[in-house]
Design an enzyme around this catalytic site. Structure first.
Site, PDB file in Angstrom:
ATOM      1  N   TYR A   1      -9.297   8.097   1.829  1.00  0.00           N
ATOM      2  CA  TYR A   1      -8.957   6.851   1.133  1.00  0.00           C
ATOM      3  C   TYR A   1     -10.177   6.391   0.345  1.00  0.00           C
ATOM      4  CZ  TYR A   1      -7.255   2.014   0.513  1.00  0.00           C
ATOM      5  OH  TYR A   1      -6.860   0.808  -0.006  1.00  0.00           O
ATOM      6  N   LYS A   5      -5.949   9.244  -1.214  1.00  0.00           N
ATOM      7  CA  LYS A   5      -5.412   8.007  -1.776  1.00  0.00           C
ATOM      8  C   LYS A   5      -6.476   7.497  -2.733  1.00  0.00           C
ATOM      9  CE  LYS A   5      -3.924   3.280  -0.678  1.00  0.00           C
ATOM     10  NZ  LYS A   5      -3.764   2.262   0.396  1.00  0.00           N
ATOM     11  N   ILE A  63       0.729   5.374  -2.297  1.00  0.00           N
ATOM     12  CA  ILE A  63       0.684   4.625  -1.043  1.00  0.00           C
ATOM     13  C   ILE A  63       0.763   3.166  -1.458  1.00  0.00           C
ATOM     14  CG2 ILE A  63      -0.643   4.054   1.020  1.00  0.00           C
ATOM     15  CD1 ILE A  63      -1.750   6.888   0.970  1.00  0.00           C
TER      16      ILE A  63
END
Length: 296
Positions: free
Chosen positions: A137, A166, A208
Site C-alpha cells: 500500500y 495499491k 481499492i
C-alpha cells in the site's frame, strides 16, 4: 496479459462502532453480506478506512474472523495488516493469516521515512513470514514518503507472494512505469476512486475503493466497463457518482463515508478519537447528494 489474481473491485471496509465505542460485529457481518450480494471481488477490513490505528490487535483478529465467516468463501478477504515497525508488521500479517485472511494489505512504513532499501527490507521480512499474497500500500499523502516503482517492481520479482500494489500516489509517471514493467501476475490497483476511469483505461487492474462501501455494485460496474473498453457506460457511471466520490473526502476519511452509511441505515454513526463527526455544513452537502442519488 493474463488477469492477475488480485483484480477487480475491492472495498476498503469501514469498522462500525456502537455508542460505547465497542465494535459492532453484527453490523460487520451485515456489511460483508451486502458486499457478497453486490458482487464485490475483494473485501478489506482493518485498513485506513477501517480506522486501523485505533484498533487493538485482538480487535483486528476478531474483525477479520467475522468477515471471513460472513463471506463464506464467496469473496476474497484481504485484511489490512501494516504498521511502520517492521517486527510489528510481521506479527500483524501472521495474525491476519491465522485469522483466515486470503491476502494482506500492508501500508508502507510511515513517519520514520525509510530509504528505498529500507522499504525493500521491510516488505522482504513480511513476504518471508507469511504464505498469503501481499498487497503493498503506497500512499505518500498519508505516510509522507513514496515507495518508488523500482522498489515495488523489485519486490514483485523477488517474492512470489508480493502480488499487488495499491497505488495511491496519483503520480501517473509512476503508475505508467508499474503498468509497463510489472510481472504478468502482478496487479496494479488504484487507491483513488476519482481516478478509476483513467486508471483502468491505462491498463490498471482495479480499485481499492472507499465509495464501494456505499455503492458497491456501481463501483464494480465502473471497474468492469472501463477495463473492458466500454467507455460509454464507464463515463455515464463516473459522471453520475463523481460528486459522491469527492464528498467522501470532504473531511478526513472515513468520517464522510461512515456518515453516509449511517444515513443509509447500515451502521451507527460512531467514531473513535481522534476522529470526530462531520461538520454541519459537510452533513448538509452529503445529505443533498445522497438524496439526489436515491441512496436515502
Amino acid at each position: 496479459m493474463p488477469t492477475p489474481y488480485l483484480s477487480g473491485s475491492a472495498v476498503a471496509l469501514v469498522t462500525p462502532f456502537k455508542s460505547d465505542s465497542s465494535i459492532d460485529f453484527e453490523a460487520i457481518a451485515r456489511l460483508t453480506e451486502f458486499h457478497v450480494a453486490a458482487g464485490t471481488n475483494i473485501i478489506i477490513p482493518c485498513g485506513t478506512t477501517g480506522e486501523s490505528p485505533t484498533l487493538a490487535e485482538e480487535e483486528q483478529v476478531a474483525i477479520i474472523k467475522t468477515v471471513v465467516e460472513a463471506a463464506q468463501g464467496k469473496l476474497m478477504v484481504a485484511a489490512g495488516a501494516g504498521t511502520n515497525n517492521t517486527h510489528h508488521a510481521v506479527e500483524l500479517a501472521k495474525n491476519a493469516e491465522k485469522a483466515g485472511a486470503a491476502a494482506i494489505l500492508s501500508v508502507a512504513p510511515y513517519y520514520n521515512k525509510p530509504s528505498q532499501e529500507g522499504f525493500y527490507q521491510h516488505y522482504r521480512h513480511i513476504a518471508e513470514a507469511v504464505a498469503v499474497p501481499i498487497i503493498i500500500y503506497n500512499v505518500p499523502g498519508r505516510t509522507g514518503c513514496n515507495v518508488a516503482a523500482s522498489t515495488i517492481l523489485r519486490l514483485a520479482r523477488d517474492f512470489d507472494n508480493v502480488l499487488a500494489v495499491k497505488e495511491a500516489s496519483e503520480n501517473f509517471t509512476q503508475i505508467s512505469e508499474l503498468l509497463e514493467e510489472r510481472p504478468s501476475n502482478f496487479a496494479v490497483l488504484t487507491g483513488e476512486d476519482s481516478l478509476i476511469l483513467p486508471f483502468m483505461a491505462m491498463g490498471g487492474n482495479g480499485v481499492i475503493s472507499v465509495a464501494a462501501n456505499e455503492i458497491p455494485a456501481q463501483i464494480r460496474q465502473l471497474v468492469e466497463s472501463a477495463g473492458s473498453g466500454d467507455l460509454v457506460t464507464a463515463r455515464t457511471l463516473y459522471s453520475r457518482y463523481r460528486k459522491l466520490l469527492k464528498l467522501n473526502f470532504i473531511e478526513s476519511n472515513p468520517v464522510p463515508v461512515k456518515y453516509a452509511l449511517a444515513r443509509m441505515g447500515m451502521i451507527e454513526e460512531n467514531y473513535r478519537l481522534p476522529l470526530v463527526p462531520l461538520s454541519a455544513e459537510s452533513k448538509r452537502a452529503m445529505d443533498e447528494e445522497l438524496t439526489l442519488l436515491g441512496l436515502v
